[in-house]
Design a protein around this motif. Sequence first.
Motif, PDB file in Angstrom:
ATOM      1  N   VAL A  83       0.757  -1.407   0.488  1.00 61.38           N
ATOM      2  CA  VAL A  83       0.145  -0.187  -0.330  1.00 61.38           C
ATOM      3  C   VAL A  83       0.694   1.342   0.019  1.00 61.38           C
ATOM      4  O   VAL A  83       0.122   2.168  -0.591  1.00 61.38           O
ATOM      5  CB  VAL A  83      -1.476   0.072   1.353  1.00 61.38           C
ATOM      6  CG1 VAL A  83      -2.187  -0.960   1.329  1.00 61.38           C
ATOM      7  CG2 VAL A  83      -0.250   0.137   2.636  1.00 61.38           C
ATOM      8  N   GLU A  84       1.717   0.912   0.215  1.00 59.32           N
ATOM      9  CA  GLU A  84       3.030   2.318   0.294  1.00 59.32           C
ATOM     10  C   GLU A  84       3.190   3.033  -1.286  1.00 59.32           C
ATOM     11  O   GLU A  84       4.408   3.402  -1.162  1.00 59.32           O
ATOM     12  CB  GLU A  84       3.478   2.136   1.898  1.00 59.32           C
ATOM     13  CG  GLU A  84       3.148   2.296   2.416  1.00 59.32           C
ATOM     14  CD  GLU A  84       4.037   1.915   3.879  1.00 59.32           C
ATOM     15  OE1 GLU A  84       4.933   2.493   4.250  1.00 59.32           O
ATOM     16  OE2 GLU A  84       4.250   0.731   4.078  1.00 59.32           O
ATOM     17  N   HIS A 115      -5.079   3.277  -4.595  1.00 55.33           N
ATOM     18  CA  HIS A 115      -5.896   4.656  -3.763  1.00 55.33           C
ATOM     19  C   HIS A 115      -6.598   5.135  -4.090  1.00 55.33           C
ATOM     20  O   HIS A 115      -7.833   5.451  -3.831  1.00 55.33           O
ATOM     21  CB  HIS A 115      -4.853   4.910  -3.117  1.00 55.33           C
ATOM     22  CG  HIS A 115      -3.876   4.658  -2.331  1.00 55.33           C
ATOM     23  ND1 HIS A 115      -4.222   4.025  -0.952  1.00 55.33           N
ATOM     24  CD2 HIS A 115      -2.542   3.609  -1.989  1.00 55.33           C
ATOM     25  CE1 HIS A 115      -3.324   3.224   0.201  1.00 55.33           C
ATOM     26  NE2 HIS A 115      -2.724   2.814  -1.200  1.00 55.33           N
ATOM     27  N   VAL A 116      -6.255   6.178  -5.447  1.00 59.86           N
ATOM     28  CA  VAL A 116      -7.487   6.731  -6.062  1.00 59.86           C
ATOM     29  C   VAL A 116      -8.287   5.972  -6.859  1.00 59.86           C
ATOM     30  O   VAL A 116      -9.728   6.429  -6.224  1.00 59.86           O
ATOM     31  CB  VAL A 116      -6.660   7.084  -7.466  1.00 59.86           C
ATOM     32  CG1 VAL A 116      -7.767   7.824  -8.401  1.00 59.86           C
ATOM     33  CG2 VAL A 116      -5.530   8.054  -6.832  1.00 59.86           C
ATOM     34  N   ALA A 117      -8.185   4.591  -7.081  1.00 61.01           N
ATOM     35  CA  ALA A 117      -9.161   3.837  -7.689  1.00 61.01           C
ATOM     36  C   ALA A 117     -10.334   2.980  -7.049  1.00 61.01           C
ATOM     37  O   ALA A 117     -11.561   3.034  -6.887  1.00 61.01           O
ATOM     38  CB  ALA A 117      -8.543   2.410  -8.646  1.00 61.01           C
ATOM     39  N   ARG A 118     -10.434   2.803  -4.975  1.00 56.81           N
ATOM     40  CA  ARG A 118     -10.686   2.853  -3.815  1.00 56.81           C
ATOM     41  C   ARG A 118     -11.885   3.940  -4.254  1.00 56.81           C
ATOM     42  O   ARG A 118     -12.911   4.109  -3.691  1.00 56.81           O
ATOM     43  CB  ARG A 118     -10.390   2.570  -2.773  1.00 56.81           C
ATOM     44  CG  ARG A 118      -8.990   1.844  -3.075  1.00 56.81           C
ATOM     45  CD  ARG A 118      -8.960   2.056  -1.600  1.00 56.81           C
ATOM     46  NE  ARG A 118      -9.432   0.801  -0.177  1.00 56.81           N
ATOM     47  CZ  ARG A 118      -8.988   0.323   0.570  1.00 56.81           C
ATOM     48  NH1 ARG A 118      -7.452   1.172   1.662  1.00 56.81           N
ATOM     49  NH2 ARG A 118      -9.574   0.117   1.640  1.00 56.81           N
ATOM     50  N   HIS A 119     -11.794   4.961  -4.452  1.00 58.08           N
ATOM     51  CA  HIS A 119     -12.589   6.368  -4.185  1.00 58.08           C
ATOM     52  C   HIS A 119     -13.380   6.317  -5.580  1.00 58.08           C
ATOM     53  O   HIS A 119     -14.355   6.885  -5.669  1.00 58.08           O
ATOM     54  CB  HIS A 119     -11.693   7.813  -4.420  1.00 58.08           C
ATOM     55  CG  HIS A 119     -10.931   7.800  -2.983  1.00 58.08           C
ATOM     56  ND1 HIS A 119     -12.392   8.326  -2.056  1.00 58.08           N
ATOM     57  CD2 HIS A 119     -10.111   7.281  -2.542  1.00 58.08           C
ATOM     58  CE1 HIS A 119     -11.404   8.402  -1.044  1.00 58.08           C
ATOM     59  NE2 HIS A 119     -10.150   7.911  -1.521  1.00 58.08           N
ATOM     60  N   SER A 155      -6.893   5.353   2.963  1.00 55.78           N
ATOM     61  CA  SER A 155      -6.657   5.746   1.200  1.00 55.78           C
ATOM     62  C   SER A 155      -7.338   7.389   1.698  1.00 55.78           C
ATOM     63  O   SER A 155      -8.143   7.311   0.818  1.00 55.78           O
ATOM     64  CB  SER A 155      -7.446   4.451  -0.089  1.00 55.78           C
ATOM     65  OG  SER A 155      -7.065   3.224   0.267  1.00 55.78           O
ATOM     66  N   ASP A 156      -7.723   7.359   3.212  1.00 52.87           N
ATOM     67  CA  ASP A 156      -7.520   8.383   3.347  1.00 52.87           C
ATOM     68  C   ASP A 156      -7.771   9.782   2.438  1.00 52.87           C
ATOM     69  O   ASP A 156      -6.256   9.723   1.945  1.00 52.87           O
ATOM     70  CB  ASP A 156      -7.821   8.820   3.967  1.00 52.87           C
ATOM     71  CG  ASP A 156      -9.126   8.354   5.223  1.00 52.87           C
ATOM     72  OD1 ASP A 156      -9.906   7.209   4.837  1.00 52.87           O
ATOM     73  OD2 ASP A 156      -8.895   8.446   6.438  1.00 52.87           O
TER      74      ASP A 156
END
Length: 426
Positions: A227-228, A236-240, A365-366
């Motif tokens: 995740v880093e 991370h962006v795709a989760r939104h 993913s905040d």
Amino acid sequence: MDGAGRRWSAGPAAPLAAWGASRLVLLLFVLGALAFPGPDVTTDVSVIYRDWYEVLRHGSFPVGDVSWQYPPGAALAILAPAALPFLGYATAFAVLALLADLAVLCLLLYGGRGPGRPLHGAWFWTAGAPLLGPTLYARYDVMVTAVAVAALLAGLRRPRLFGALAGFGAMLKVWPLLLLAGARGRAGRRAWAAAAATVAASASAAALTVPGALSFLTAQRDRGTEVESLGALVVHVARHFGWSGQVLLHYGSVEFVGPYVGLVSGAALALTGVAFGWLALWWLRARRSPPGAAGLADAAFTAVLLFTTTSRVISPQYLVWLVGLGAVCLCFPGSRMRLPAWLVAAAAPVTVLEFPVFFVDVVASDRLGIALLLVRNGLLLTACVTAAHGLWRAAAPRPGASAPAPRSAPDGLSPAERSGTRATGP
């Protein structure tokens, strides 16, 4: 005592004092006397390393543990706390990590100093390493970094020692083999031969005496995207936008598991391949000119930086390697890695913010977590570009560069450089 003697005696005192003060605070965090924000990073030592210690001391590698992904020499670091039996395992490990940290500083102070070499490298390590917080003493990477720093400072003046130390470091954690990226010419061949002999002898001895010694060769075959990492930013962006995968503890790290993660991981591997292809082109471009001590350190720093940034996993402790190698580069006035090294130093405090301080936000993913990763990975990516640019320019043909090296400097050092470094061995 003359003026030069006074300057020499006073010179190391300031970085040593600063090192002592900063490491005392760091040790208080590691030992739990002071509370550090975020999850406790020392559990890797008190739980995982401690469990490995129990398996290793009974004569086997922990092959059934998916978290064990290290070459056989790593057992030396895991077993080392047995040298301090009067302390608990975690405390003994922290003390040994502190001693390795001190060894790096002493190498930079006395092995990296000489005519025309200020204490920039020692100060860089003193100030930069503790910016990573307790992670510095909660992983064995600082011990590997000490070996790598010693290898680079041996450099072209002692090519066989350089190669042997690089090979030994590779048996601890693989990446020190990249220190040989700039080794070429007669000295380079000696270094490569010594490294190959060290790795072959060590690996053979381990494989013949301890079951599972070479299991690390396939241990990371099925790893995903941590995740880093740089590639993780895409997920991370795709989760939104409705990505349906999960975040799981996988192969000892927190990784994304789900749709398209394999594609992201494949892209990261391809990017690493491109980076190593570029290194090969650079090596062919530079092979006719002797590297010099600064060039050797610059090539090693760039190779490790490219490997780290493009990896599927960018663990916080990887920055320990980069800070250590950047400090070696800063020992040489001719180094082209000043800006990349300082970009790495700037990435260190951002790294400690994303892990452990705000790691919950990273995993979720905040916006804060994504912002921290964008800044940290952006700094590393910028460091890659500037380091590669500097290394490429250093290999550009210059007037008279095609002339053969003087016979008095068969190892690739110019006579002037040789006279300026002879008395500054590691």
